[in-house]
Write a protein that holds these residues in place. Structure first.
Motif, PDB file in Angstrom:
ATOM      1  N   ALA A  13      33.742  27.752 -18.632  1.00 14.46           N
ATOM      2  CA  ALA A  13      32.579  26.910 -18.525  1.00 14.46           C
ATOM      3  C   ALA A  13      32.919  25.521 -17.698  1.00 14.46           C
ATOM      4  N   LYS A  14      33.979  25.095 -17.727  1.00 14.85           N
ATOM      5  CA  LYS A  14      34.362  24.029 -17.251  1.00 14.85           C
ATOM      6  C   LYS A  14      34.442  24.285 -15.666  1.00 14.85           C
ATOM      7  N   LYS A  15      35.174  25.207 -15.395  1.00 16.57           N
ATOM      8  CA  LYS A  15      35.109  25.767 -14.004  1.00 16.57           C
ATOM      9  C   LYS A  15      33.837  25.891 -13.369  1.00 16.57           C
ATOM     10  N   LEU A  16      32.968  26.473 -14.125  1.00 14.97           N
ATOM     11  CA  LEU A  16      31.352  26.772 -13.722  1.00 14.97           C
ATOM     12  C   LEU A  16      30.658  25.321 -13.582  1.00 14.97           C
ATOM     13  N   ASP A  17      31.372  24.254 -14.118  1.00 17.46           N
ATOM     14  CA  ASP A  17      30.381  22.860 -14.021  1.00 17.46           C
ATOM     15  C   ASP A  17      29.282  23.028 -15.127  1.00 17.46           C
ATOM     16  N   ILE A  18      29.589  23.633 -16.175  1.00 14.81           N
ATOM     17  CA  ILE A  18      28.737  23.846 -17.528  1.00 14.81           C
ATOM     18  C   ILE A  18      29.093  22.562 -18.336  1.00 14.81           C
ATOM     19  N   ASP A  19      28.043  21.893 -18.809  1.00 17.49           N
ATOM     20  CA  ASP A  19      28.291  20.663 -19.843  1.00 17.49           C
ATOM     21  C   ASP A  19      28.687  21.454 -20.998  1.00 17.49           C
ATOM     22  N   VAL A  20      29.718  21.069 -21.592  1.00 17.08           N
ATOM     23  CA  VAL A  20      30.365  21.460 -22.990  1.00 17.08           C
ATOM     24  C   VAL A  20      30.099  20.488 -24.072  1.00 17.08           C
ATOM     25  N   LEU A  21      29.545  20.851 -25.199  1.00 14.10           N
ATOM     26  CA  LEU A  21      29.281  19.977 -26.116  1.00 14.10           C
ATOM     27  C   LEU A  21      30.550  20.275 -27.258  1.00 14.10           C
ATOM     28  N   PRO A  22      30.627  19.200 -27.844  1.00 16.20           N
ATOM     29  CA  PRO A  22      31.782  19.185 -28.811  1.00 16.20           C
ATOM     30  C   PRO A  22      31.655  20.311 -29.722  1.00 16.20           C
ATOM     31  N   GLU A  23      30.571  20.712 -29.999  1.00 17.30           N
ATOM     32  CA  GLU A  23      30.403  21.828 -30.974  1.00 17.30           C
ATOM     33  C   GLU A  23      30.769  23.227 -30.371  1.00 17.30           C
ATOM     34  N   GLU A  24      30.543  23.071 -29.130  1.00 17.48           N
ATOM     35  CA  GLU A  24      31.042  24.534 -28.289  1.00 17.48           C
ATOM     36  C   GLU A  24      32.548  24.313 -27.973  1.00 17.48           C
ATOM     37  N   GLU A  25      33.076  23.347 -28.111  1.00 16.79           N
ATOM     38  CA  GLU A  25      34.642  23.271 -27.953  1.00 16.79           C
ATOM     39  C   GLU A  25      35.249  23.612 -28.927  1.00 16.79           C
ATOM     40  N   SER A  26      34.530  23.438 -30.305  1.00 12.43           N
ATOM     41  CA  SER A  26      35.242  23.784 -31.422  1.00 12.43           C
ATOM     42  C   SER A  26      34.954  25.232 -31.831  1.00 12.43           C
ATOM     43  N   PHE A  27      34.075  25.898 -31.378  1.00 16.11           N
ATOM     44  CA  PHE A  27      33.531  27.118 -31.587  1.00 16.11           C
ATOM     45  C   PHE A  27      33.091  27.671 -30.507  1.00 16.11           C
ATOM     46  N   PRO A  28      34.135  28.445 -29.399  1.00 11.96           N
ATOM     47  CA  PRO A  28      33.648  28.695 -28.051  1.00 11.96           C
ATOM     48  C   PRO A  28      32.678  29.905 -27.844  1.00 11.96           C
ATOM     49  N   MET A  29      32.558  30.843 -29.010  1.00  6.80           N
ATOM     50  CA  MET A  29      31.643  31.799 -28.924  1.00  6.80           C
ATOM     51  C   MET A  29      30.242  31.315 -28.349  1.00  6.80           C
ATOM     52  N   ILE A  30      29.825  30.086 -29.008  1.00  6.68           N
ATOM     53  CA  ILE A  30      28.492  30.039 -28.903  1.00  6.68           C
ATOM     54  C   ILE A  30      28.231  29.212 -27.541  1.00  6.68           C
ATOM     55  N   ILE A  31      29.219  29.213 -26.620  1.00  6.74           N
ATOM     56  CA  ILE A  31      28.927  28.630 -25.316  1.00  6.74           C
ATOM     57  C   ILE A  31      28.477  29.737 -24.228  1.00  6.74           C
ATOM     58  N   HIS A  32      28.723  31.151 -25.053  1.00 11.15           N
ATOM     59  CA  HIS A  32      28.414  32.217 -24.076  1.00 11.15           C
ATOM     60  C   HIS A  32      26.868  32.555 -23.521  1.00 11.15           C
ATOM     61  N   GLN A  33      26.056  31.625 -24.417  1.00 13.08           N
ATOM     62  CA  GLN A  33      24.614  31.750 -23.792  1.00 13.08           C
ATOM     63  C   GLN A  33      24.740  30.887 -22.600  1.00 13.08           C
ATOM     64  N   LYS A  34      25.270  29.797 -22.516  1.00 14.72           N
ATOM     65  CA  LYS A  34      25.031  28.920 -21.293  1.00 14.72           C
ATOM     66  C   LYS A  34      26.043  29.673 -19.952  1.00 14.72           C
ATOM     67  N   LEU A  35      26.926  30.262 -20.378  1.00 11.18           N
ATOM     68  CA  LEU A  35      27.763  30.998 -19.302  1.00 11.18           C
ATOM     69  C   LEU A  35      27.023  32.302 -18.882  1.00 11.18           C
ATOM     70  N   SER A  36      26.358  32.892 -19.666  1.00  8.69           N
ATOM     71  CA  SER A  36      25.350  34.027 -19.344  1.00  8.69           C
ATOM     72  C   SER A  36      24.419  33.466 -18.158  1.00  8.69           C
ATOM     73  N   LYS A  37      23.955  32.371 -18.546  1.00  6.37           N
ATOM     74  CA  LYS A  37      22.671  31.733 -17.547  1.00  6.37           C
ATOM     75  C   LYS A  37      23.192  31.625 -16.305  1.00  6.37           C
ATOM     76  N   VAL A  38      24.510  31.015 -16.237  1.00  9.81           N
ATOM     77  CA  VAL A  38      25.160  30.838 -14.903  1.00  9.81           C
ATOM     78  C   VAL A  38      25.504  32.047 -14.100  1.00  9.81           C
ATOM     79  N   MET A  39      26.107  33.163 -15.038  1.00  8.53           N
ATOM     80  CA  MET A  39      26.252  34.378 -14.450  1.00  8.53           C
ATOM     81  C   MET A  39      25.012  34.914 -13.815  1.00  8.53           C
ATOM     82  N   ALA A  40      24.211  35.039 -14.594  1.00  7.78           N
ATOM     83  CA  ALA A  40      22.787  35.629 -14.115  1.00  7.78           C
ATOM     84  C   ALA A  40      22.217  34.920 -12.690  1.00  7.78           C
TER      85      ALA A  40
END
Length: 205
Positions: A81-108
């Motif tokens: 996420a950081k390599k893809l310049d996605i803003d990472v929230l503290p909750e996502e940092e502690s539970f990385p599964m949940i950032i997959h929704q933002k990753l999917s957007k960038v990959m789409a």
């Protein structure tokens, strides 16, 4: 395209058939079960879209795309996420599964060249929803919960179907409320989920 995404697509031959290409991408990256789940969610999203006056093609495509980031292992998602310049929230940092929704957007956007902002936004909040969500956001959110990727029937499924008889927003809220009643057991409460709960609870009361 960033190097991390080039690596994931190096064996891909794109055909311009998005359904086929998304499925092939997931299967080639050893995620065949997710490929099936994405197709199932696309089908359910199309069904819901037709019920709630949403563009069915957009809804189906959002369903196909929503979990494409599963190809990135959970323990690598924050770095990705950081390599893809996605803003990472503290909750996502502690539970990385949940950032997959933002990753999917960038990959789409970057891999499959999706430019429709409504589709991208729906993909980016399909796990948590968010405040002031669109009908397309809600269609994808609910479709993902109905066509879930676990064994057996979802424990909340009857409540979702009952709530959908009132409105799409009630259907979305029924799942959020299901989580809210169990929030002490959740690894994290994502701020988007909290905001969606507060907004819908106020609006639908």
């Amino acid at each position: 395209m960033k190097a991390i995404l080039k690596e994931l697509t190096r064996d891909m031959s794109f055909t311009n058939d998005l359904k086929q290409d998304i499925s092939t991408f997931l299967i080639q990256n050893q995620c065949s079960e997710t490929a099936q789940h994405c197709m199932d969610v696309g089908r359910e999203a199309r069904r819901l879209a037709q019920l709630f006056q949403v563009d069915p093609d957009e809804a189906e495509l959002a369903g196909w795309l929503h979990d494409i980031s599963v190809v990135i292992p959970n323990n690598e998602r924050i770095v990705a996420a950081k390599k893809l310049d996605i803003d990472v929230l503290p909750e996502e940092e502690s539970f990385p599964m949940i950032i997959h929704q933002k990753l999917s957007k960038v990959m789409a956007q970057d891999i499959f060249k999706i430019t429709n902002q409504g589709i991208l936004d729906a993909v980016s909040c399909h796990t948590t929803l968010k405040a002031n969500s669109t009908t397309l956001d809600q269609v994808l959110f609910v479709a993902d919960k109905i066509a879930w990727d676990q064994p057996g029937k979802p424990p909340y499924i009857q409540q979702i179907h009952k709530s959908l008889e009132i409105s799409l927003a009630h259907g979305a809220f029924s799942y959020i409320n299901y989580l809210w009643e169990r929030k002490e057991t959740l690894r994290v409460v994502h701020p988007w989920l909290r905001e969606a709960y507060e907004e819908l609870n106020e609006r639908l009361r």
